[in-house]
Write a protein that holds these residues in place. Structure first.
Motif: not given
Length: 219
Positions: A12-21, A185-194, A196-198, A204-207
């Motif tokens: 399923m296609k989805r829109r890309g994320v522009l992820f700002v740190l 620990s902070c890196f793990a949280k950032v990965k979780t955010v990314l 979830a946002e995906r 989810q444009t293909g949903l």
């Protein structure tokens, strides 16, 4: 831009994320950005242009696009930046063309930019932007990290500390705010955010097509 994850068995296609740190200098965003890029093959870095001098160990085109002030002004006049800002008497900006090319290739894009850039990018791209602000555990620890890098004169460190206080005041302009007590620990949280946002339904444009097919009666 729509992309399909190879990890998705339904394609399923989805829109890309522009992820700002964003973070004050020394709070850890560059380290976390490098870790994120190493672990996320679908994520590409937006390399900023800057008028500041190249530092030891940096490479043009990898860390920054190093340009003259005249060239930067020309790029700004020609609307070649998605965002740009003054930082410590220098200019930093996000070139538009490479970001658009990465989105066209189905990549999510990582931005290592300050609050001014994050604000401008959000005004342009709106819902595609996810903003994460990283805080130091204390101002004393931030100073210790800056002094431990041994790359700046004391006067520069004092300016960075003063700017850090101003940057932290913009924490409420971000979607997520994390404290970097421990980089792993902070890196793990950032990965979780990314992650979830995906997965957000709005991306989810293909949903819709998948659900229509799912609900079609079997003949």
């Amino acid at each position: 831009m729509d992309s399909a994850s190879p990890a998705d068995p339904h394609h399923m296609k989805r829109r890309g994320v522009l992820f700002v740190l964003s973070s004050p200098s020394g709070a850890g965003k560059s380290t976390i950005a490098r870790m994120l890029l190493a672990s996320e093959p679908e994520l590409s870095l937006s390399v900023s242009a800057t008028t500041r001098a190249m530092r030891r160990g940096e490479e043009d085109g990898r860390d920054y696009h190093f340009v003259s002030l005249d060239r930067f002004r020309e790029m700004a006049s020609n609307h070649e930046f998605l965002e740009w800002a003054h930082v410590f008497d220098q200019r930093y900006g996000t070139p538009r063309a490479p970001v658009e090319a990465m989105l066209a290739a189905g990549k999510d894009v990582l931005f290592d930019i300050d609050w001014q850039g994050a604000q401008q990018l959000h005004q342009i791209a709106g819902g595609d932007v996810v903003r994460v602000f990283i805080l130091p555990p204390s101002m004393e620890e931030l100073r210790r990290r800056l002094e431990g890098r041994a790359t700046d004169a004391q006067a520069i460190i004092e300016r960075r500390m003063a700017r850090a206080d101003a940057e932290i005041s913009h924490w409420d302009g971000y979607d997520y705010v994390l404290v970097n007590d421990d980089v792993d620990s902070c890196f793990a949280k950032v990965k979780t955010v990314l992650a979830a946002e995906r997965l957000k339904r709005s991306r989810q444009t293909g949903l819709i097509g998948f659900i229509r097919k799912l609900r079609t009666p079997v003949a």
